[in-house]
Design a protein around this motif. Structure first.
Motif, mmCIF file in Angstrom:
data_model
loop_
_atom_site.group_PDB
_atom_site.id
_atom_site.type_symbol
_atom_site.label_atom_id
_atom_site.label_comp_id
_atom_site.label_asym_id
_atom_site.label_seq_id
_atom_site.Cartn_x
_atom_site.Cartn_y
_atom_site.Cartn_z
ATOM 1 N N SER A 193 0.836 -1.194 0.000
ATOM 2 C CA SER A 193 0.000 0.000 0.000
ATOM 3 C C SER A 193 0.875 1.250 0.000
ATOM 4 O O SER A 193 2.018 1.221 0.449
ATOM 5 C CB SER A 193 -0.900 0.011 1.231
ATOM 6 N N GLU A 194 0.315 2.337 -0.506
ATOM 7 C CA GLU A 194 1.031 3.597 -0.475
ATOM 8 C C GLU A 194 1.002 4.153 0.948
ATOM 9 O O GLU A 194 -0.009 4.061 1.641
ATOM 10 C CB GLU A 194 0.365 4.597 -1.422
ATOM 11 N N PRO A 195 2.085 4.751 1.408
ATOM 12 C CA PRO A 195 2.078 5.350 2.740
ATOM 13 C C PRO A 195 1.180 6.577 2.772
ATOM 14 O O PRO A 195 0.975 7.243 1.752
ATOM 15 C CB PRO A 195 3.549 5.735 2.954
ATOM 16 N N ILE A 196 0.636 6.875 3.917
ATOM 17 C CA ILE A 196 -0.146 8.097 4.081
ATOM 18 C C ILE A 196 0.819 9.214 4.434
ATOM 19 O O ILE A 196 1.461 9.198 5.490
ATOM 20 C CB ILE A 196 -1.219 7.914 5.174
ATOM 21 N N ASP A 197 0.940 10.183 3.537
ATOM 22 C CA ASP A 197 1.843 11.304 3.751
ATOM 23 C C ASP A 197 1.081 12.612 3.573
ATOM 24 O O ASP A 197 -0.150 12.606 3.420
ATOM 25 C CB ASP A 197 3.039 11.228 2.794
ATOM 26 N N GLU A 198 1.798 13.725 3.585
ATOM 27 C CA GLU A 198 1.139 15.031 3.436
ATOM 28 C C GLU A 198 0.341 15.110 2.140
ATOM 29 O O GLU A 198 -0.754 15.672 2.102
ATOM 30 C CB GLU A 198 2.179 16.155 3.481
ATOM 31 N N LYS A 199 0.903 14.546 1.062
ATOM 32 C CA LYS A 199 0.220 14.569 -0.234
ATOM 33 C C LYS A 199 -1.139 13.886 -0.140
ATOM 34 O O LYS A 199 -2.140 14.399 -0.664
ATOM 35 C CB LYS A 199 1.096 13.878 -1.276
ATOM 36 N N THR A 200 -1.176 12.737 0.537
ATOM 37 C CA THR A 200 -2.434 12.009 0.707
ATOM 38 C C THR A 200 -3.447 12.842 1.482
ATOM 39 O O THR A 200 -4.631 12.900 1.126
ATOM 40 C CB THR A 200 -2.189 10.685 1.450
ATOM 41 N N ILE A 201 -2.982 13.489 2.532
ATOM 42 C CA ILE A 201 -3.888 14.290 3.375
ATOM 43 C C ILE A 201 -4.482 15.445 2.578
ATOM 44 O O ILE A 201 -5.704 15.662 2.571
ATOM 45 C CB ILE A 201 -3.147 14.837 4.613
ATOM 46 N N TYR A 202 -3.616 16.202 1.893
ATOM 47 C CA TYR A 202 -4.111 17.335 1.100
ATOM 48 C C TYR A 202 -5.097 16.864 0.036
ATOM 49 O O TYR A 202 -6.121 17.507 -0.221
ATOM 50 C CB TYR A 202 -2.947 18.066 0.434
ATOM 51 N N GLN A 203 -4.791 15.724 -0.606
ATOM 52 C CA GLN A 203 -5.667 15.237 -1.665
ATOM 53 C C GLN A 203 -7.029 14.836 -1.116
ATOM 54 O O GLN A 203 -8.070 15.151 -1.711
ATOM 55 C CB GLN A 203 -5.016 14.054 -2.378
ATOM 56 N N GLN A 204 -7.047 14.164 0.021
ATOM 57 C CA GLN A 204 -8.324 13.750 0.593
ATOM 58 C C GLN A 204 -9.151 14.946 1.057
ATOM 59 O O GLN A 204 -10.375 14.952 0.911
ATOM 60 C CB GLN A 204 -8.092 12.775 1.752
ATOM 61 N N VAL A 205 -8.484 15.959 1.594
ATOM 62 C CA VAL A 205 -9.203 17.183 1.970
ATOM 63 C C VAL A 205 -9.803 17.832 0.728
ATOM 64 O O VAL A 205 -10.958 18.283 0.728
ATOM 65 C CB VAL A 205 -8.260 18.168 2.700
ATOM 66 N N ARG A 206 -9.023 17.852 -0.346
ATOM 67 C CA ARG A 206 -9.488 18.441 -1.602
ATOM 68 C C ARG A 206 -10.690 17.681 -2.147
ATOM 69 O O ARG A 206 -11.590 18.251 -2.751
ATOM 70 C CB ARG A 206 -8.326 18.404 -2.601
ATOM 71 N N ASN A 207 -10.708 16.382 -1.937
ATOM 72 C CA ASN A 207 -11.796 15.555 -2.453
ATOM 73 C C ASN A 207 -13.124 15.792 -1.740
ATOM 74 O O ASN A 207 -14.149 15.290 -2.177
ATOM 75 C CB ASN A 207 -11.442 14.071 -2.311
ATOM 76 N N MET A 208 -13.111 16.543 -0.662
ATOM 77 C CA MET A 208 -14.346 16.767 0.077
ATOM 78 C C MET A 208 -15.343 17.643 -0.672
ATOM 79 O O MET A 208 -16.464 17.847 -0.229
ATOM 80 C CB MET A 208 -14.043 17.370 1.448
ATOM 81 N N SER A 209 -14.920 18.183 -1.837
ATOM 82 C CA SER A 209 -15.881 18.886 -2.684
ATOM 83 C C SER A 209 -16.812 17.899 -3.378
ATOM 84 O O SER A 209 -17.838 18.265 -3.932
ATOM 85 C CB SER A 209 -15.150 19.731 -3.738
ATOM 86 N N LEU A 210 -16.455 16.604 -3.325
ATOM 87 C CA LEU A 210 -17.286 15.562 -3.912
ATOM 88 C C LEU A 210 -18.313 15.083 -2.902
ATOM 89 O O LEU A 210 -18.109 15.187 -1.702
ATOM 90 C CB LEU A 210 -16.413 14.373 -4.343
ATOM 91 N N ASP A 211 -19.411 14.519 -3.406
ATOM 92 C CA ASP A 211 -20.392 13.971 -2.482
ATOM 93 C C ASP A 211 -19.961 12.562 -2.057
ATOM 94 O O ASP A 211 -19.072 11.971 -2.650
ATOM 95 C CB ASP A 211 -21.798 13.975 -3.103
ATOM 96 N N PRO A 212 -20.575 12.010 -1.005
ATOM 97 C CA PRO A 212 -20.145 10.705 -0.492
ATOM 98 C C PRO A 212 -20.165 9.593 -1.534
ATOM 99 O O PRO A 212 -19.306 8.721 -1.526
ATOM 100 C CB PRO A 212 -21.143 10.429 0.642
ATOM 101 N N ALA A 213 -21.152 9.606 -2.449
ATOM 102 C CA ALA A 213 -21.218 8.569 -3.482
ATOM 103 C C ALA A 213 -19.982 8.622 -4.377
ATOM 104 O O ALA A 213 -19.430 7.605 -4.767
ATOM 105 C CB ALA A 213 -22.488 8.738 -4.322
#
Length: 328
Positions: A84-104
């Motif tokens: 698996s890919e490690p969870i790093d700063e890049k992962t965190i920023y990307q997941q925060v950015r993805n919150m513009s998407l709906d849960p589906a």
């Protein structure tokens, strides 16, 4: 009004919890700053304080991160390629950015997983996941978007997986050799050494997935081949996975030439960024013409990525947004 909710990192070892939270809780601090919430870690529980919308986004980010580590934990002693890919700063920023998407859409984006010996790759955004889906379904795929959206990296990952699964016999990585302000003639060495810098990003991606020793052996045995676009004329490419990178620097004639090289059993991915054309003034890019002409042609997919899909440092997204605004 600030609400307080709690999220529990259940069934995860301490090492996984530390990876999610970051060194000295640096990952939690990023989530706090980006979403305007306050996170407090106590044991395996994280208290989330903020307005209801921001708190829910933070909870969803933590939920995705927990699922990533939980999945990795289950596969730790399992079979198959890659970790698996490690969870790093890049992962965190990307997941925060993805919150513009709906849960589906959040659930949709984790559907495709590419397995290689050294890494396990998945789409980090919905557009990236759609891109990977189209690669699985079509013979010719265009990945068009700004720098940092993972166009080339994901393409190389798909090529490596196809080779390991014996879906193809070889990988061919191609780039136009177009000078971007520097004079090629002044570079040292023979023609092979001169073009090496142009192909270096492709080498780097291969090394990430296979390791340098295996890549060097594959290059020696011609299982992996790297070549300038101009060298494709007259060839027929069968049972191969072909990637044309930096395709915005292919002329209209070169693009037509490349697309007509494709034979049976071959999959081709063409990647490029329309905003970074280095062709001489007055020369039209073949990428723009091909995307226009081949749109909605059966067997061809046109995948467009945007600034929201950038997986490099968050400043890259902001820089591109400023440049785009200035050009408009």
């Amino acid at each position: 009004m600030n609400d307080i909710m709690s999220f529990t990192l259940e069934d995860l070892p301490n090492a996984a919890i530390r990876e999610i939270c970051g060194y000295h809780q640096s990952h939690l601090k990023i989530i706090e700053e980006e979403l305007g919430v306050r996170l407090t870690l106590v044991g395996s529980k994280i208290a989330i304080q903020g307005d209801s919308e921001a708190s829910e986004k933070a909870r969803r980010v933590l939920s995705v991160l927990a699922k990533l580590k939980s999945s990795a934990q289950k596969q730790k002693n399992g079979k198959g390629h890659g970790g698996s890919e490690p969870i790093d700063e890049k992962t965190i920023y990307q997941q925060v950015r993805n919150m513009s998407l709906d849960p589906a859409e959040q659930d949709h984006q984790t559907a495709v997983i590419i397995k290689t010996p050294l890494k396990q790759i998945r789409g980090k955004t919905r557009n990236q996941n759609d891109y990977l889906n189209e690669v699985m379904k079509n013979d010719i795929i265009f990945g068009v978007g700004p720098a940092g959206t993972g166009k080339t990296y994901l393409a190389v990952a798909c090529a490596v997986q196809a080779l390991l699964n014996e879906d193809v016999d070889r990988i061919l990585l191609v780039r136009p050799v177009v000078e971007a302000g520097e004079n090629l003639g002044f570079l040292p060495g023979d023609i092979g050494q001169k073009i090496d810098p142009y192909l270096r990003p492709l080498y780097d991606a291969l090394y990430d997935f296979l390791g340098s020793e295996k890549v060097e052996r594959m290059l020696e045995n011609k299982v992996v081949e790297l070549a300038p676009l101009a060298y494709m004329r007259g060839r027929t490419l069968s049972n191969a996975f072909v990637i044309l990178d930096e395709a915005q620097n292919a002329t209209e004639n070169q693009m037509k030439m490349f697309l007509t090289r494709i034979g049976y059993g071959t999959k081709a991915i063409i990647t490029g960024d329309m905003s970074q054309v280095d062709l001489p003034r007055g020369t039209q890019t073949g990428l723009r013409q091909a995307v226009s002409i081949l749109d909605q042609l059966k067997g061809v997919a046109i995948c467009k990525l945007t600034g929201k899909d950038i997986v490099r440092h968050p400043l890259v997204q902001r820089i591109i947004e400023r440049y785009d605004a200035g050009e408009e």
